[in-house]
Design a protein around this motif. Structure first.
Motif: not given
Length: 277
Positions: A54, A71-72, A74-76, A78-81, A85, A88
């Motif tokens: 990240l 970054e956005r 990556w977060r989508k 990786i599914d960091d929910k 972080d 993930a």
């Protein structure tokens, strides 16, 4: 997201990185220097061979002035929910690894945990959380273990400090079940397990968990974890030192046969404790 769709999305991420990099007039080496990785890693990101961390995605946005795009994305992807972080990317890499070697100094590695043991760990770390939150975290942890059931599962080698066998997470019944699961996986030859006994004394990376991962088309990585933090290491010199540390721990551990006997003996002790309480 299905694995095929996820891979296609990472390929798009890499293609976009190449396009934005060339638009900025930078070579892979030049971009790598500015975001503190090698030019070779930038090439692997662009070919979707390796997933960036990240902090690297954030620095790429800063250097290429892409307003947080990488970054956005990556977060989508990786599914960091489901995971913090710092972990993930590790969960993503576990699914791609051809070999995973772990050392656990205190608790059973996540890939081996049973529902009751995982519940005990989550509850200890979140004593005021709602049941729904605990169960969600337990489900996410158990989902990771599916890779050990697949035909294409990675070679998995775990070294457990003897403390892992003696700390009664979740109570005697949960511990008996947990240790039986580890013994069963070992006897079915789905993993290799060793125990580092108390008698071994001091050891490298004292008190730190360590995971080493190898891949078919990418360099190996190492992961260590602290309190609400983790470090995914891919510098070749650092990974080499981590591998050497793991080798020293392995050399000081009991043989697989003696380790399995100790694990099964500890499981039996917990079963007896359960029947007398």
């Amino acid at each position: 997201m299905a694995d095929g769709s996820r891979m296609a999305a990472w390929e798009h991420w890499g293609a976009e990185l190449k396009y934005r990099r060339e638009l900025a007039g930078l070579t892979q080496n030049e971009l790598g220097r500015r975001v503190f990785v090698s030019g070779g890693y930038i090439g692997q990101f662009e070919q979707a061979i390796r997933r960036p961390q990240l902090d690297v995605a954030i620095r790429i946005d800063e250097v290429l002035q892409t307003d947080g795009f990488f970054e956005r994305a990556w977060r989508k992807l990786i599914d960091d929910k489901r995971y913090p972080d710092y972990f993930a990317a590790v969960a993503e890499l576990e699914r791609l690894a051809t070999k995973i070697c772990e050392f656990a100094p205190m608790i059973v590695p996540g890939l081996l945990q049973t529902p009751a043991y995982a519940h005990g760990i989550m509850l200890a770390g979140n004593p005021f959380a709602a049941d729904e939150y605990i169960e969600e975290k337990v489900r996410a942890r158990l989902e990771r273990a599916h890779i050990l059931k697949e035909a294409t599962r990675p070679v998995y080698w775990a070294i457990l400090h003897e403390s892992v066998l003696r700390v009664p997470v979740g109570g005697p019944a949960a511990m008996a079940e947990q240790l039986k699961r580890i013994a069963t996986l070992a006897r079915e030859r789905k993993m290799l397990v060793q125990v580092l006994p108390y008698a071994a004394g001091a050891y490298p990376v004292m008190g730190k968990m360590l995971a080493l991962m190898e891949f078919e088309d990418a360099p190996p990585t190492a992961y260590t974890e602290g309190v609400y933090s983790g470090n995914l290491l891919d510098d070749p010199a650092v990974v080499k030192r981590a591998q050497e540390a793991y080798d020293l721990i392995r050399a000081a551990s009991l043989s697989p046969e003696a380790s399995l006997a100790l694990i099964e003996s500890a499981a039996e002790d917990y079963r007896r404790c359960e029947t007398t309480t």
